[in-house]
Design a protein around this motif. Structure first.
Motif, PDB file in Angstrom:
ATOM      1  N   LYS A   1      -6.741   4.395  12.186  1.00 14.42           N
ATOM      2  CA  LYS A   1      -7.887   3.529  12.491  1.00 14.42           C
ATOM      3  C   LYS A   1      -7.572   2.606  13.667  1.00 14.42           C
TER       4      LYS A   1
ATOM      5  N   LYS B   1      -3.381   6.060   7.234  1.00 17.39           N
ATOM      6  CA  LYS B   1      -4.822   6.003   7.542  1.00 17.39           C
ATOM      7  C   LYS B   1      -5.145   4.745   8.340  1.00 17.39           C
ATOM      8  N   ASP B   2      -4.554   3.617   7.961  1.00 20.92           N
ATOM      9  CA  ASP B   2      -4.757   2.369   8.706  1.00 20.92           C
ATOM     10  C   ASP B   2      -4.233   2.507  10.131  1.00 20.92           C
ATOM     11  N   THR B   3      -3.105   3.191  10.290  1.00 22.31           N
ATOM     12  CA  THR B   3      -2.529   3.430  11.614  1.00 22.31           C
ATOM     13  C   THR B   3      -3.501   4.203  12.491  1.00 22.31           C
TER      14      THR B   3
ATOM     15  N   LEU C   1      -2.048   5.466   2.699  1.00 17.95           N
ATOM     16  CA  LEU C   1      -3.025   4.477   3.165  1.00 17.95           C
ATOM     17  C   LEU C   1      -2.539   3.754   4.420  1.00 17.95           C
ATOM     18  N   LEU C   2      -1.246   3.523   4.522  1.00 17.77           N
ATOM     19  CA  LEU C   2      -0.697   2.920   5.740  1.00 17.77           C
ATOM     20  C   LEU C   2      -0.934   3.829   6.945  1.00 17.77           C
TER      21      LEU C   2
ATOM     22  N   LYS D   1       0.840  -1.197   0.000  1.00 17.17           N
ATOM     23  CA  LYS D   1       0.000   0.000   0.000  1.00 17.17           C
ATOM     24  C   LYS D   1       0.873   1.245   0.000  1.00 17.17           C
TER      25      LYS D   1
END
Length: 138
Positions: A129, A125-127, A122-123, A118
């Motif tokens: 979350k 954003k995942d963090t 995006l990484l 990714k």
């Protein structure tokens, strides 16, 4: 709550992480910029970290205080980041009781299989979350 962001070399990854955390998380959360060198720390401070410190001892001490550590996975690999990550740094991160969110950004000679490739945005954003989910932050 303290989130420690660790980065080295030019600090570009750490600066992007700090900027996104500052934008998406409540202001009561302290973000510590922990650089393996002063350039990395400076870049993260410009992205609005609350506090910043540089070097092995700063990372070792602050890793004990942090509730969350966010960093490229290479901080757990001694001698990575062109030798900036010492054995003490990698041990301190691994031994910390903090939740560790490690981004799969690897040295050239290491490949992790089974991970989705990714973009950094995006990484991050995942963090965010994961942080919101684990600490019930709205």
């Amino acid at each position: 709550m303290i989130i420690a962001v660790i980065d080295g070399m030019g600090g570009g990854i750490g600066a992007q992480i700090v900027s996104s955390l500052r934008e998406d998380l409540p202001t009561y959360i302290d973000i510590y910029a922990l650089g393996t060198n002063s350039i990395a720390t400076s870049a993260m401070m410009k992205a609005h970290a609350n506090k910043g410190a540089t070097g092995e001892n700063a990372i070792v001490v602050s890793s004990k205080r942090a509730n969350i550590i966010v960093a490229p996975i290479s901080v757990t690999i001694p001698n990575s980041m062109m030798g900036e990550v010492t054995f003490k740094i990698s041990e301190a991160v691994a031994d910390s009781e903090a939740l560790k969110i490690l981004l799969p950004i690897m040295p050239e000679n290491i490949e992790l299989v089974g991970l989705e490739n990714k973009p950094l945005a995006l990484l991050i954003k995942d963090t965010i979350k994961v942080i919101k989910r684990e600490f019930n932050i709205k």
